[in-house]
Design an enzyme around this catalytic site. Structure first.
Site: not given
Length: 357
Positions: A136, A231, A171
């Protein structure tokens, strides 16, 4: 003969073995013959006295090997003073193991929580050196952590693969990357992968702005859109709530993850196909890239120098293109967030990337 303990704690990453190798080689170069005890499964090994005496060959051939040869686990700092399920007092048990082995120093490879524990052990009188591990890149006080760039490479490759199928089928794809509280992986991989929208925990998004970006691309004849979301990405309306209400609201979500919620919101007004892709734990896996092998080796050498100089209670860091060290107490409990006004965000916006704000 000098005796050292070593452990890897918290989540795994690609460069743990490379860093341990760097430390071991540095210690052997500076001290000659040394004894290194590897604690198995992180702090649990230190608590229960589960370790193995390492041989020089144990550190050979692992520069390019992902994961950790010692195993790892999580022992949350907030639960450090609570006994284990079988009644063991954690901190006293760790101190006992350290003293039983008559260690000259304990080397801890870990992230934020692991370094908080390392600082606690230093305050308890043990000689400790920390090394900044996390994909991270959120450890305060260092510009870079080992494991970060390897994770960015994996996430970028995932975006590259999605890019071609998104383009082929016209898409919208929402690619969810790791980053619950901070968005470094998302930012770097998003820019490297040519994302059209990047959503970070530090910049609450407006779904209307995200849809506007998609509509703009459609009008330009670009029939596909790549959205890269951390997330921990959060919509503006929830981010404005008080902390307790915000947590409660997020807990109410019935979506598997944030990417599914974003995709669902887009479908409300978009007639095209919207899909979700989650690289997930692949971002932690595989071999470390060249950058991480280099920085890990440098970190290891610096750790050995600190030990030689008996400069304990320090975290090895990378600052202003130099490997140096800061006190563990300075970094313990702090996170390094992405600054919404930083130069890289401004540059990304200049490239036409939307952050949903």
């Amino acid at each position: 003969m000098k005796r050292f303990g070593m452990l890897t704690s918290g989540g795994d990453c690609q460069a743990l073995n490379a860093t341990m190798r760097g430390v071991a080689k540095g210690l052997e170069t500076l001290f000659g013959n040394v004894e290194i005890y590897g604690f198995l499964d992180g702090y649990k090994g230190l608590i229960y006295g589960n370790y193995k005496k390492m041989k020089p060959m144990d550190f050979s051939g692992i520069l390019s090997k992902g994961g950790t040869i010692l195993g790892t686990s999580r022992v949350p700092f907030k639960e450090l003073d609570n006994p284990t399920e079988d009644g063991v007092d954690k901190v006293p048990a760790m101190i006992k193991t350290y003293k039983k082995l008559d260690l000259d120093c304990l080397i801890v490879l870990g992230g934020n929580g692991s370094q908080k524990t390392a600082n606690r052990l230093y305050q308890e009188g043990l000689n400790v050196i920390g090394l900044p591990k996390t994909i991270d890149n959120d450890i305060w006080g260092t510009d870079m952590t080992f494991g970060f760039y390897s994770a960015v490479d994996v996430a970028t490759h995932a975006i590259d693969c999605i890019y071609t199928t998104a383009e082929s089928h016209s898409r919208v794809f929402v690619v969810e990357t790791m980053g619950h509280k901070v968005g470094w992986i998302t930012l770097y991989a998003g820019v490297a992968g040519g994302a059209d929208v990047i959503l970070l925990p530090e910049i609450p998004y407006d779904i209307k702005k995200v849809k506007k970006t998609i509509d703009k691309r459609m009008k330009q004849g670009k029939k596909f859109t790549i959205i890269v979301a951390a997330e921990g990405a959060i919509p503006k309306e929830i981010a404005k709530l008080p902390k307790k209400e915000r947590k409660a609201k997020l807990a109410e979500s019935t979506y598997p993850s944030v990417a599914y919620e974003i995709a669902d919101k887009i479908r409300e007004s978009f007639a095209g196909d919207v899909r979700v892709a989650l690289p997930g734990h692949t971002q932690r896996g595989g071999a470390p890239d060249a950058y991480d092998r280099i920085i890990s080796s440098r970190f290891g050498a610096k750790a050995a120098e600190l030990i030689r100089d008996e400069d304990f209670g320090k975290l090895v860091v990378y600052l202003n293109n130099e490997v140096t060290a800061i006190p563990l107490e300075e970094t313990a409990g702090k996170l390094k967030y992405v600054d919404p006004d930083c130069q890289m965000i401004k540059e990304a916006k200049s490239l036409g990337i939307s952050f949903g704000d």
